[in-house]
Design an enzyme around this catalytic site. Structure first.
Site, PDB file in Angstrom:
ATOM      1  N   ARG A  68     -22.485 -11.591   1.410  1.00 52.00           N
ATOM      2  CA  ARG A  68     -23.238 -12.305   0.370  1.00 52.00           C
ATOM      3  C   ARG A  68     -22.792 -11.910  -1.034  1.00 52.00           C
ATOM      4  O   ARG A  68     -23.581 -11.944  -1.966  1.00 52.00           O
ATOM      5  CB  ARG A  68     -24.749 -12.085   0.521  1.00 52.00           C
ATOM      6  CG  ARG A  68     -25.339 -12.704   1.782  1.00 52.00           C
ATOM      7  CD  ARG A  68     -26.840 -12.541   1.785  1.00 52.00           C
ATOM      8  NE  ARG A  68     -27.407 -12.936   3.068  1.00 52.00           N
ATOM      9  CZ  ARG A  68     -28.597 -12.524   3.515  1.00 52.00           C
ATOM     10  NH1 ARG A  68     -29.341 -11.721   2.778  1.00 52.00           N
ATOM     11  NH2 ARG A  68     -29.046 -12.926   4.692  1.00 52.00           N
ATOM     12  N   ARG A  72     -26.627 -15.462  -5.024  1.00 54.57           N
ATOM     13  CA  ARG A  72     -27.669 -15.478  -6.051  1.00 54.57           C
ATOM     14  C   ARG A  72     -27.681 -14.273  -6.973  1.00 54.57           C
ATOM     15  O   ARG A  72     -28.325 -14.303  -8.026  1.00 54.57           O
ATOM     16  CB  ARG A  72     -29.042 -15.631  -5.379  1.00 54.57           C
ATOM     17  CG  ARG A  72     -29.258 -17.015  -4.769  1.00 54.57           C
ATOM     18  CD  ARG A  72     -30.544 -17.051  -3.968  1.00 54.57           C
ATOM     19  NE  ARG A  72     -30.452 -16.262  -2.755  1.00 54.57           N
ATOM     20  CZ  ARG A  72     -31.473 -16.040  -1.930  1.00 54.57           C
ATOM     21  NH1 ARG A  72     -32.669 -16.522  -2.230  1.00 54.57           N
ATOM     22  NH2 ARG A  72     -31.310 -15.332  -0.823  1.00 54.57           N
ATOM     23  N   ARG A  81     -24.432 -23.721  -9.367  1.00 54.00           N
ATOM     24  CA  ARG A  81     -25.217 -24.342  -8.307  1.00 54.00           C
ATOM     25  C   ARG A  81     -26.404 -25.151  -8.835  1.00 54.00           C
ATOM     26  O   ARG A  81     -27.055 -25.864  -8.056  1.00 54.00           O
ATOM     27  CB  ARG A  81     -25.786 -23.261  -7.367  1.00 54.00           C
ATOM     28  CG  ARG A  81     -24.912 -22.843  -6.184  1.00 54.00           C
ATOM     29  CD  ARG A  81     -24.915 -23.843  -5.029  1.00 54.00           C
ATOM     30  NE  ARG A  81     -26.227 -24.372  -4.722  1.00 54.00           N
ATOM     31  CZ  ARG A  81     -27.134 -23.762  -3.962  1.00 54.00           C
ATOM     32  NH1 ARG A  81     -26.880 -22.579  -3.456  1.00 54.00           N
ATOM     33  NH2 ARG A  81     -28.292 -24.348  -3.717  1.00 54.00           N
ATOM     34  N   ASP A 117     -22.251 -21.899   5.043  1.00 51.57           N
ATOM     35  CA  ASP A 117     -23.487 -21.489   5.706  1.00 51.57           C
ATOM     36  C   ASP A 117     -23.272 -21.645   7.204  1.00 51.57           C
ATOM     37  O   ASP A 117     -22.515 -22.523   7.649  1.00 51.57           O
ATOM     38  CB  ASP A 117     -24.671 -22.348   5.255  1.00 51.57           C
ATOM     39  CG  ASP A 117     -25.998 -21.783   5.751  1.00 51.57           C
ATOM     40  OD1 ASP A 117     -26.609 -20.986   5.021  1.00 51.57           O
ATOM     41  OD2 ASP A 117     -26.417 -22.121   6.882  1.00 51.57           O
ATOM     42  N   TYR A 192     -31.999 -20.755  15.775  1.00 51.18           N
ATOM     43  CA  TYR A 192     -32.415 -21.759  14.788  1.00 51.18           C
ATOM     44  C   TYR A 192     -32.705 -23.100  15.456  1.00 51.18           C
ATOM     45  O   TYR A 192     -33.691 -23.774  15.136  1.00 51.18           O
ATOM     46  CB  TYR A 192     -31.333 -21.943  13.729  1.00 51.18           C
ATOM     47  CG  TYR A 192     -31.326 -20.872  12.667  1.00 51.18           C
ATOM     48  CD1 TYR A 192     -32.426 -20.676  11.835  1.00 51.18           C
ATOM     49  CD2 TYR A 192     -30.216 -20.048  12.488  1.00 51.18           C
ATOM     50  CE1 TYR A 192     -32.424 -19.700  10.845  1.00 51.18           C
ATOM     51  CE2 TYR A 192     -30.208 -19.067  11.503  1.00 51.18           C
ATOM     52  CZ  TYR A 192     -31.303 -18.893  10.695  1.00 51.18           C
ATOM     53  OH  TYR A 192     -31.298 -17.923   9.726  1.00 51.18           O
TER      54      TYR A 192
END
Length: 385
Positions: A68, A72, A81, A117, A192
């Protein structure tokens, strides 16, 4: 794009990146040994510190990258973004390229990781899902019956042409810095799909795994095929290594992992073995599974922050490099504390055959980017040979 195949420098055709990737594939078919440099991998990355560590060869310094690292925690990421949904940003080669490059420019890390992703290949084959801010992937029609498997058709390179294009752009920009491709492991993708979204207890997932083992096996096998295809696209486009993320597999005891998960993960690793690129395996809370996960076929085992590297090597056994494993929360402490904890990781890694310094999980969103930059510089300086 250039490459070196069989000791001869060759120049790929100009134009769309996919043509360049296909050029290297044809060169491989026309007699290049499987022991030569991986298909499509730029020759200048082969001797990078990161790839040397993955191959358990001597390195000029311990290589560093962060899970990561593109995300962010970076203000430039948030800016680029702005107004763009997550899945859309993963399908725009210009955004993927810029976001992947941002931490390389800022932190001087030894490898880039492709911005994407784990649900991108599922979206690409038509699964009705979205990534909800603050929640994560949400699936409209969970898979809980055999007929639900119809959602999972084969993935083709054409389904993810934007991935091929983005990697072609990236390898041209990165030069000697390797690019890591990645995918979600079959168990985590299945979780998921079966839960319909993120889950703390994985109750529907385990109910299916225990209650209908044949349907479960068929589901994971189909996901292994999709994941394999997605990794092949990335490697053939120029990725120098790949990482398989099994984020949720730590929810299982070893016996269940061996019986119900390991065969599918092993199938993925075997499917890309002939390319010769390093294969990394990582999961969260997987201390009790490290030995079995290593048996699945990876060349490098990622270790989360709960198990020290000197203990992890005992569980994994010889013949593999390790990656990790500073607790990402440490980065919120003082610089002195960060260095002390980094020293502990490096000391625990001192006897390893190969070590890639990383966090024991992903960069937390509110991490100070400068703390990451300082950490990279510290590890490089401390381990310079």
């Amino acid at each position: 794009m250039r490459g070196r195949l069989g000791g001869t420098r060759v120049r790929a055709p100009q134009g769309h990146p996919r043509r360049a990737a296909h050029f290297f594939i044809r060169a491989k078919i026309c007699g290049v040994s499987a022991n030569d440099r991986p298909t499509g991998q730029p020759s200048q990355t082969y001797d990078s510190a990161f790839l040397k560590a993955c191959r358990r060869e001597p390195v000029p310094h311990t290589p560093v990258w962060f899970m990561r690292q593109a995300g962010r925690s970076l203000p430039e990421y948030r800016k680029v973004r702005e107004g763009t949904q997550m899945l859309e940003s993963c399908m725009r080669p210009d955004l993927v390229t810029e976001i992947t490059l941002q931490p390389v420019r800022r932190h001087n890390v030894d490898a880039a990781i492709f911005f994407s992703d784990i649900v991108v290949p599922l979206k690409a084959i038509g699964v009705d899902l979205d990534i909800k801010p603050g929640i994560g992937p949400v699936v409209a029609q969970p898979i809980r019956r055999r007929e639900d498997l119809a959602q999972l058709r084969d993935l083709t390179p054409e389904d993810v042409s934007y991935v091929t294009e983005a990697i072609g752009m990236l390898t041209g920009e990165l030069g000697s810095t390797p690019l890591i491709g990645f995918a979600g492991a079959p168990f985590t993708l299945a979780s998921y799909l079966v839960e319909g979204g993120p889950s703390k207890n994985h109750e529907h997932t385990k109910a299916l795994m225990y209650g209908d083992p044949q349907l479960w096996a068929d589901l994971l096998d189909r996901l292994a095929e999709i994941t394999s295809a997605f990794l092949k696209v990335q490697i053939e486009a120029g990725a120098s290594a790949v990482q398989l993320f099994d984020s949720w597999v730590g929810a299982l005891p070893p016996a269940d992992y061996r019986r119900s998960v390991m065969p599918a993960s092993a199938k993925v690793f075997e499917s890309v073995a002939s390319y010769g690129v390093p294969r990394i395996h990582f999961g969260v809370g997987t201390g009790e599974l490290l030995g079995l996960m290593g048996e699945a076929g990876a060349d490098v085992m990622g270790v989360d922050y709960r198990v020290s590297l000197d203990e992890a090597v005992k569980r994994v056994g010889p013949g593999k490099a390790l990656q990790g494993n500073l607790d990402p929360a440490v980065l919120f402490s003082t610089e002195e504390a960060v260095r002390t904890k980094a020293d502990e990781v490096l000391a625990a890694a001192a006897g390893l055959e190969g070590h890639v310094f990383n966090l024991g999980h992903g960069v937390l969103p509110t991490t100070d980017p400068d703390a990451l930059t300082r950490l990279v510089d510290y590890v490089h300086t401390k381990t310079a040979r």
